[in-house]
Design a protein around this motif. Structure first.
Motif, short mmCIF file in Angstrom:
data_model
loop_
_atom_site.label_atom_id
_atom_site.label_comp_id
_atom_site.label_asym_id
_atom_site.label_seq_id
_atom_site.Cartn_x
_atom_site.Cartn_y
_atom_site.Cartn_z
N SER A 126 20.21 -22.93 -29.50
CA SER A 126 18.85 -23.26 -29.75
C SER A 126 18.70 -23.35 -31.25
N THR A 163 18.81 -16.69 -21.18
CA THR A 163 20.36 -17.29 -21.38
C THR A 163 21.45 -16.72 -20.61
N THR A 166 25.13 -20.11 -22.28
CA THR A 166 25.54 -21.30 -22.36
C THR A 166 24.20 -22.30 -22.67
N MET A 167 24.46 -23.35 -23.39
CA MET A 167 23.41 -24.07 -23.89
C MET A 167 22.49 -24.52 -22.67
N SER A 168 23.26 -25.02 -21.53
CA SER A 168 22.49 -25.53 -20.45
C SER A 168 21.65 -24.43 -19.58
N GLY A 169 22.11 -23.12 -19.88
CA GLY A 169 21.59 -22.12 -19.12
C GLY A 169 20.79 -21.20 -19.95
N THR A 170 20.21 -21.90 -21.02
CA THR A 170 19.14 -21.36 -22.01
C THR A 170 18.02 -21.98 -21.86
N THR A 171 16.78 -21.32 -21.49
CA THR A 171 15.52 -21.90 -21.47
C THR A 171 14.47 -20.91 -21.67
#
Length: 218
Positions: A126, A163, A166-171
């Motif tokens: 992020s 997280t 991974t980028m896709s798994g970070t929210t």
């Protein structure tokens, strides 16, 4: 201290000697202490941030107010017994959080990053800057292959992020309506924390399911 971690079957720590202008990485097992690495910085103003285990060794952050060329994320390789500065994320490291035995999460003024101690395995999760003041504790906890942690403060709010490295798994999983976040503790998949715990704000108790990301105010 955040400059101590479990490393394989021992305890490892990193220290800076301002008189000799050098930092040292040590490991301790029982009553025996062994120096792993020494590096002279030629500066009395070096500061160290964090220490965490990764795939082939350890990672730590370094900041020097008089020599910015030293600033950044460093990786100590247990095979070569050398420490090298990684190109990313660059200057501005503020905290390093232990995640898995292979990966750490790095907070910096350029956002937060995942790293396994290699150049290829260090990447941005992020771009939101995370400026942490000296002495500030960063609340976080790990459950399985996920971490929930403080992801920044607004004027009157705190952001919680999850997280999986991974980028896709970070929210973002919660943006509270009160500032001042407590430490985070988890019971199984539920992370518990409070906000509004200082300066006369209204205290709130929350829990977040680390797997689903659903946050509930109690």
């Amino acid at each position: 201290s955040d400059r101590v971690c479990r490393f394989e079957d021992v305890i490892s720590f990193i220290v800076f000697n301002s008189i000799d202008k050098k930092y040292e990485i040590w490991k301790v097992k029982g009553t025996s202490a062994t120096k792993l690495f020494t590096q002279v910085t030629n500066s009395s103003f070096t500061k160290l941030y964090g220490l965490a285990p990764v795939t082939n060794g350890l990672v730590f952050g370094l900041y020097d107010s008089f020599n910015s060329s030293l600033d950044g994320l460093y990786s100590y390789d247990k095979g070569t017994q050398m420490a090298t500065r990684l190109t990313a994320p660059g200057p501005g490291i503020t905290r390093i959080l232990e995640f898995t035995s292979a990966q750490a999460v790095v907070l910096s003024s350029s956002g937060f990053w995942a790293t396994d101690g290699s150049v290829a395995g260090t990447y941005n999760l992020s771009s939101q800057p995370l400026n942490v003041y000296q002495g500030q504790t960063v609340p976080y906890t790990v459950y399985g292959d996920k971490m929930i942690f403080w992801g920044g403060s607004g004027s009157f709010s705190e952001t919680l992020k999850v997280t999986d490295g991974t980028m896709s798994g970070t929210t973002s999983v919660n943006v509270t309506q009160e500032p001042f976040l407590s430490p985070i503790i988890n019971y199984l998949e539920n992370a518990w924390y409070a906000v509004g715990i200082s300066n006369g704000f209204t205290a709130e108790l929350w829990h977040t399911d680390i797997n689903s990301g659903v946050s509930t105010k109690v």
